[in-house]
Enzyme design. Structure first.
Site, PDB file in Angstrom:
ATOM      1  N   LYS A 137       0.861  -1.179   0.000  1.00  0.00           N
ATOM      2  CA  LYS A 137       0.000   0.000   0.000  1.00  0.00           C
ATOM      3  C   LYS A 137       0.898   1.230   0.000  1.00  0.00           C
ATOM      4  O   LYS A 137       1.706   1.432   0.899  1.00  0.00           O
ATOM      5  CB  LYS A 137      -0.898  -0.009   1.229  1.00  0.00           C
ATOM      6  N   ARG A 180     -10.723   9.931   1.947  1.00  0.00           N
ATOM      7  CA  ARG A 180     -10.596  10.616   3.240  1.00  0.00           C
ATOM      8  C   ARG A 180     -11.708  11.646   3.411  1.00  0.00           C
ATOM      9  O   ARG A 180     -12.138  11.912   4.531  1.00  0.00           O
ATOM     10  CB  ARG A 180      -9.194  11.219   3.377  1.00  0.00           C
ATOM     11  N   LYS A 233       1.415   9.991   5.643  1.00  0.00           N
ATOM     12  CA  LYS A 233       1.482   8.579   6.045  1.00  0.00           C
ATOM     13  C   LYS A 233       2.763   7.904   5.542  1.00  0.00           C
ATOM     14  O   LYS A 233       2.834   6.685   5.446  1.00  0.00           O
ATOM     15  CB  LYS A 233       0.224   7.849   5.565  1.00  0.00           C
ATOM     16  N   GLU A 262       7.186  -7.087   0.821  1.00  0.00           N
ATOM     17  CA  GLU A 262       6.009  -6.955   1.690  1.00  0.00           C
ATOM     18  C   GLU A 262       5.013  -8.096   1.451  1.00  0.00           C
ATOM     19  O   GLU A 262       4.484  -8.680   2.393  1.00  0.00           O
ATOM     20  CB  GLU A 262       5.300  -5.615   1.433  1.00  0.00           C
ATOM     21  N   LYS A 312      -2.170  -1.596  -3.824  1.00  0.00           N
ATOM     22  CA  LYS A 312      -3.037  -0.415  -3.744  1.00  0.00           C
ATOM     23  C   LYS A 312      -2.199   0.847  -3.800  1.00  0.00           C
ATOM     24  O   LYS A 312      -1.202   0.911  -3.090  1.00  0.00           O
ATOM     25  CB  LYS A 312      -3.796  -0.481  -2.422  1.00  0.00           C
ATOM     26  N   SER A 331     -10.306   5.489  -4.606  1.00  0.00           N
ATOM     27  CA  SER A 331     -11.223   6.621  -4.740  1.00  0.00           C
ATOM     28  C   SER A 331     -10.763   7.658  -5.776  1.00  0.00           C
ATOM     29  O   SER A 331     -11.568   8.147  -6.566  1.00  0.00           O
ATOM     30  CB  SER A 331     -11.414   7.293  -3.380  1.00  0.00           C
ATOM     31  N   TYR A 389     -15.115   0.894  -6.724  1.00  0.00           N
ATOM     32  CA  TYR A 389     -16.376   1.630  -6.556  1.00  0.00           C
ATOM     33  C   TYR A 389     -17.253   1.491  -7.799  1.00  0.00           C
ATOM     34  O   TYR A 389     -18.403   1.922  -7.791  1.00  0.00           O
ATOM     35  CB  TYR A 389     -16.077   3.109  -6.249  1.00  0.00           C
TER      36      TYR A 389
HETATM   37  C1  PBG Z   1      -7.463   3.383   5.640  1.00  0.00           C
HETATM   38  C2  PBG Z   1      -7.734   3.189   4.190  1.00  0.00           C
HETATM   39  C3  PBG Z   1      -7.536   4.127   3.153  1.00  0.00           C
HETATM   40  C4  PBG Z   1      -8.075   3.544   2.010  1.00  0.00           C
HETATM   41  C5  PBG Z   1      -8.528   2.276   2.361  1.00  0.00           C
HETATM   42  N1  PBG Z   1      -8.286   2.067   3.706  1.00  0.00           N
HETATM   43  C6  PBG Z   1      -7.022   5.511   3.172  1.00  0.00           C
HETATM   44  C7  PBG Z   1      -5.679   5.793   3.667  1.00  0.00           C
HETATM   45  O1  PBG Z   1      -4.838   4.921   3.848  1.00  0.00           O
HETATM   46  O2  PBG Z   1      -5.433   6.968   3.929  1.00  0.00           O
HETATM   47  C8  PBG Z   1      -8.157   4.210   0.670  1.00  0.00           C
HETATM   48  C9  PBG Z   1      -9.265   3.770  -0.225  1.00  0.00           C
HETATM   49  C10 PBG Z   1      -9.522   4.679  -1.362  1.00  0.00           C
HETATM   50  O3  PBG Z   1      -8.870   5.729  -1.556  1.00  0.00           O
HETATM   51  O4  PBG Z   1     -10.428   4.344  -2.137  1.00  0.00           O
HETATM   52  N2  PBG Z   1      -6.341   2.833   6.175  1.00  0.00           N
END
Ligand code: PBG
Length: 325
Positions: free
Chosen positions: A196, A206, A218, A234, A249, A275, A314
């Site tokens: 990720k 968010r 992050k 990982e 991701k 998203s 989505y």
């Molecule tokens: C939370 C999480 C996130 C997403 C899925 N789980 C956001 C982040 O890590 O800040 C993102 C999903 C998306 O953008 O569609 N840990």
């Protein structure tokens, strides 16, 4: 011209194209993410995700029934936590009567065959909007992992089929597997968000959960977009620690990583079409700059071609409808 080989022969008609297609997308591949809110009869469109909603549980249950009827087998749950329940321990995450726990039960009661996954990370519950516990401005690993284990066990108690840790703390997959075993949840699976990345494309998500980090970013836990070998490390470590499925991701900017991970592991690989990727297609389509339906199918096909066995998207409902036509 006299040619030895004419490649267009296999592209000449819809029949032959369908016969030789190497990649097939079906609703069985989809994981539909759902954003759940407190209250009743509440449906809030997410400003940066046109056509996507955060729904109260009653509406979510109806939605799950519809998704099942369209052939979608899996939902991935996210909840929006009330501000007054957020703190730096994230303890609302393992509240037996929390919105997530109630949602798992309600969905499993309404559509028992639907495979239910839950996001496991502290950000929606954290007063700092970080995926872990904060101490002196740092996201501390080991106490966060203990919290994630409690959270996972509480989802298992509520009846979840698979937990999906998205926090990127070290050692969490092994700790969650051990915690589930010790509590006798031997049938609960783990889908690890293994690779990720610290991506700007999470912005609209968010907004959906009002979970943007209150300070900093992050980057001390999510991966550097510059890295490729690290993603394989990982994923392999998560499989060794007990992950049933590993995820890459975001999706579109990381198709190379998806292929690398697919080639490196012996478990199914999922990808999260996140998203920001949804928002880009929607925004361009709204301006008439691309054809939305075609963009959706082409995007999902690219994930399968790159190596995805499963796609969190989505577009799941729209795509299931398009594929059913
Ligand atoms: C939370 C999480 C996130 C997403 C899925 N789980 C956001 C982040 O890590 O800040 C993102 C999903 C998306 O953008 O569609 N840990």
């Amino acid at each position: 011209m006299i040619l030895q080989r004419r490649n267009r022969i296999l592209r000449a008609t819809p029949a032959i194209r369908a016969m030789v297609a190497e990649t097939i997308v079906t609703p069985n591949d989809f994981i539909a993410p759902l954003f759940i809110d407190e209250g009743e009869n509440i449906k809030t469109e997410i400003a940066s995700m046109p056509g996507y909603y955060r729904n109260s549980l009653d509406i979510t249950v109806k939605e799950v029934k519809e998704l099942w009827s369209l052939g979608i087998k899996c939902v991935l749950l996210f909840i929006k936590c009330k501000d007054e329940l957020k703190d730096n321990t994230g303890k609302e995450a393992w509240n037996k009567n929390g919105l997530m726990q109630r949602s798992i039960k309600a969905i499993k009661d309404a559509v028992p065959e639907m495979y239910v996954m839950t996001d496991v990370a502290l950000d929606p519950y954290s007063s700092y909007g970080h995926d872990g516990i904060v101490e002196n401005g740092e996201i501390i690993n080991d106490p966060t992992v203990e919290a994630l284990v409690k959270m996972s066990i509480s989802h298992a108690e509520a009846g979840v089929d698979m937990v999906a840790p998205s926090d990127m703390m070290d050692g969490r997959i092994g700790a969650i597997r051990a915690g589930l075993e010790q509590s006798n949840f031997t049938k609960t699976g783990i889908m690890a968000y293994s690779a990720k990345y610290a991506s700007c494309f999470y912005g609209p998500f968010r907004d959906a959960l009002e979970s943007a980090p209150g300070f900093g970013d992050k980057k001390t836990y999510q991966m550097d977009p510059a890295n490729r070998t690290e993603a394989v490390k990982e994923a392999i470590m998560d499989v060794e620690e007990g992950a049933d499925i590993v995820m890459v991701k975001p999706g579109l900017p990381y198709l190379d990583i998806l292929r690398d991970v697919k080639n490196a592991v012996d478990v199914p690989v999922s990808v999260y079409n996140i998203s920001g990727e949804y928002a880009m297609i929607k925004a361009a389509a709204q301006r008439g700059w691309i054809n939305e339906d075609k963009a959706i199918i082409e995007t999902l096909t690219s994930f399968k071609r790159a190596g995805a066995d499963l796609i969190a998207t989505y577009f799941a409902k729209d795509a299931a409808k398009l594929l059913g036509q």
